[in-house]
Design a protein around this motif. Structure first.
Motif, short mmCIF file in Angstrom:
data_model
loop_
_atom_site.label_atom_id
_atom_site.label_comp_id
_atom_site.label_asym_id
_atom_site.label_seq_id
_atom_site.Cartn_x
_atom_site.Cartn_y
_atom_site.Cartn_z
N SER A 34 24.56 -27.64 -46.42
CA SER A 34 24.71 -29.07 -46.73
C SER A 34 23.39 -29.58 -47.29
N ARG A 54 23.62 -37.98 -47.30
CA ARG A 54 24.24 -36.69 -46.96
C ARG A 54 25.26 -36.30 -48.02
N SER A 99 20.81 -32.91 -46.99
CA SER A 99 20.51 -34.16 -46.29
C SER A 99 19.15 -34.68 -46.71
#
Lengths: 188, 359
Positions: free
Chosen positions: B89, B79, B91
């Motif tokens: 984000s 992550r 991941s």
């Protein structure tokens, strides 16, 4: 007419999914989910069968590559991992070119497999200090490479007396370890 | 007729996916994952792969998902926080032999705003095959310019591998020391710590001559953490020296031992936590083998604590065997210690030369 079409399509999807999940089960025959399998299958899994396994042994001549020993051991579908590690740690290799370098008195207290990670719990003797890095490095790689011969085991976590081992010699054992082919001699 | 067609298409679709997974993903591994923003404000995400493989992108209104047919190396961070105008984000998910990259989106992304492609390996620049995802204008806003503008890919860590050996911060770790002698020679009883320290000190002098800035975990015969340290404290203390000095490279020096006194040779170990560790080890090993006619025990992967826990690339060198009579003699001799130190230094310089032109 239209609803029949929809029904047929749904049926086809269902069949295909069943086919796919069937395939997945076939590739991992040793993972049985208790409770979800039929009773006659449960009976079968408890039956002792002969299984041909590879045990990675440490060479007697001190060379830095593990040697593969083929051995037939008795397993049930539920304890194949435990039986394999026990064979590696608690028996001596047949070939004199190979040796057992596990510290004296090391026992396998248990092996569990979950989400591709095998957790091996050794007795406390496992962490006894050895002369130089060789024995511990070879021993750890022997355990990891032996267990990862099974497709359902991707990584191996090693415990001693139920406790995490962070450092053994120069090695970091806190995280589960993946197969390390650089310790297996390539057959030329 | 149309029903039959639909069934056929459906079956073909499902079979294609199954066939895909079992054939091409079998041996491919993802060895590193890097991302950064370039000067055109493109957010670039790069998978280093061991061989060319397939990848596919799926775009929904809230997410961009990329599936690469390759197995994610367990040490790769999963992550990442990212300061991007498009992506919330980053991941990574390991799914058997495949790896899934998930990018939740801040705003709807058009299919023309990203590009998924493969870059073939570049042996000259020591770059492996790669799967690349570019998200155009995916970087940070213009008022926070990227410090490393002009670079091809910005790697998140702080170490540097480019521009040659000059100015590089290198931490040397003479193995063992103090209450921990390590292994010992069978003829003279010389201990490992008595070899690793002089070799490392000689290595420091040569590296400094080449323009590197060298720090040491120890310069005398002592425990780095202290005599009462646990194994973890002692090894972590060595890692801490490298981190405190913001090292670009960490080299640990050891000697080997074996129950078989005939066994001898050089081996260099690495932990593939960055995409450079293997190359560092290879260059050092190659250079060590030029010192004399000695056995090549290879460049090998290992989970040594100091290599695994340092954030910068590095290697652990096993200099010959103290249990081998001929090698014990070599290890004790001043001229051969100089030779080995010179070889390690040259190997390090080679590593930086090979990374010279690429950022």
């Amino acid at each position: 007419m239209n609803s029949i079409k929809k029904l047929t399509t749904a049926l086809v999807i269902f069949c295909c999914l069943a086919l796919v999940s069937g395939c997945a089960q076939n590739s991992a025959p040793n993972i049985t989910k208790p409770g979800s399998t039929a009773t006659d299958k449960n009976k079968k899994t408890q039956k002792m069968v002969d299984k041909k396994v590879v045990l990675y042994r440490v060479p007697t001549d001190g060379s830095p590559y593990l040697l593969a020993e083929s051995k037939i051991i008795k397993v049930t579908n539920n304890d194949f991992a435990l039986a394999t590690v026990k064979a590696l740690v608690e028996t001596l290799p047949a070939d004199r070119k190979m040796q057992n370098v596990f510290p004296k008195g090391t026992k396998v207290l248990g092996v569990s497999v979950q989400d591709g990670i095998a957790t091996v719990n050794f007795s406390k003797e496992f962490t006894k200090k050895t002369e130089g890095e060789y024995a511990s490095l070879m021993m750890v790689n022997a355990v990891v490479n032996t267990l990862t011969q099974y497709p359902e085991i991707k990584k191996v976590r090693i415990l001693a007396a139920g406790q995490k081992i962070v450092v053994l010699g120069q090695m970091d054992l806190e995280e589960p370890l993946a197969r390390n082919e650089s310790f297996i001699k390539k057959v030329k | 007729m149309s029903l039959l067609k639909r069934i056929m298409i459906l079956c073909a679709f499902i079979l294609a996916i199954v066939g895909f997974g079992s054939v091409s993903a079998a041996n491919t591994q993802i060895t590193a994952f890097n991302w950064g923003v370039n000067k055109e404000n493109t957010l670039r995400l790069v998978f280093d792969i061991t061989q060319l493989t397939r990848a596919k992108a799926e775009l929904t209104s809230s997410m961009l998902k990329v599936t690469v047919n390759g197995k994610l190396k367990p040490d790769i961070q999963r992550r990442y926080a990212v300061n991007s105008s498009k992506v919330k984000s980053i991941s990574l998910l390991a799914q058997g032999d495949k790896t899934v990259l998930i990018l939740p989106l801040k705003q709807t992304l058009k299919s023309s705003e990203y590009k998924l492609f493969v870059l073939k390996k570049n042996p000259g620049a020591k770059r492996p095959d790669r799967v690349v995802l570019d998200i155009f204008n995916g970087g940070v806003s213009a008022d926070t310019p990227n410090k490393r503008a002009g670079t091809h890919i910005c790697v998140v860590p702080t170490y540097s591998v480019t521009g040659g050996i000059k100015g590089k911060h290198i931490t040397l770790d003479p193995g063992h020391g103090g209450t921990d002698p390590g292994t010992h020679g069978l003829i003279t009883g010389v201990t490992e710590k008595e070899i690793t320290l002089p070799v490392s000190l000689k290595l420091r002098a040569i590296l400094e001559k080449k323009g590197a800035i060298v720090s040491m975990t120890r310069t005398t015969d002592r425990d780095v953490w202290g005599p009462e340290a646990t194994d973890v404290q002692e090894l972590q203390a060595r890692v801490d020296v490298a981190e405190k000095n913001k090292a670009d490279l960490f080299i640990s020096v050891h000697c080997n031992a074996s129950v078989n006194t005939d066994i001898g040779g050089f081996s260099t170990y690495y932990n593939p936590k960055t995409s450079y560790d293997e190359s560092v080890a290879e260059n050092i090993q190659e250079s060590l083998l030029k010192t004399a006619s000695l056995n090549d025990l290879g460049v090998r992967e290992a989970n040594f604590y100091v290599n695994k826990r340092c954030s910068m690339p590095g290697a652990l060198v096993e200099l010959l065997f103290l249990t081998n009579a001929r090698e014990e003699k070599l290890l004790r001799s001043n001229w051969f210690q100089n030779k080995m130190a010179q070889a390690i230094a040259d190997g390090i310089e080679d590593f930086y030369k090979k990374n010279g032109g690429v950022s």
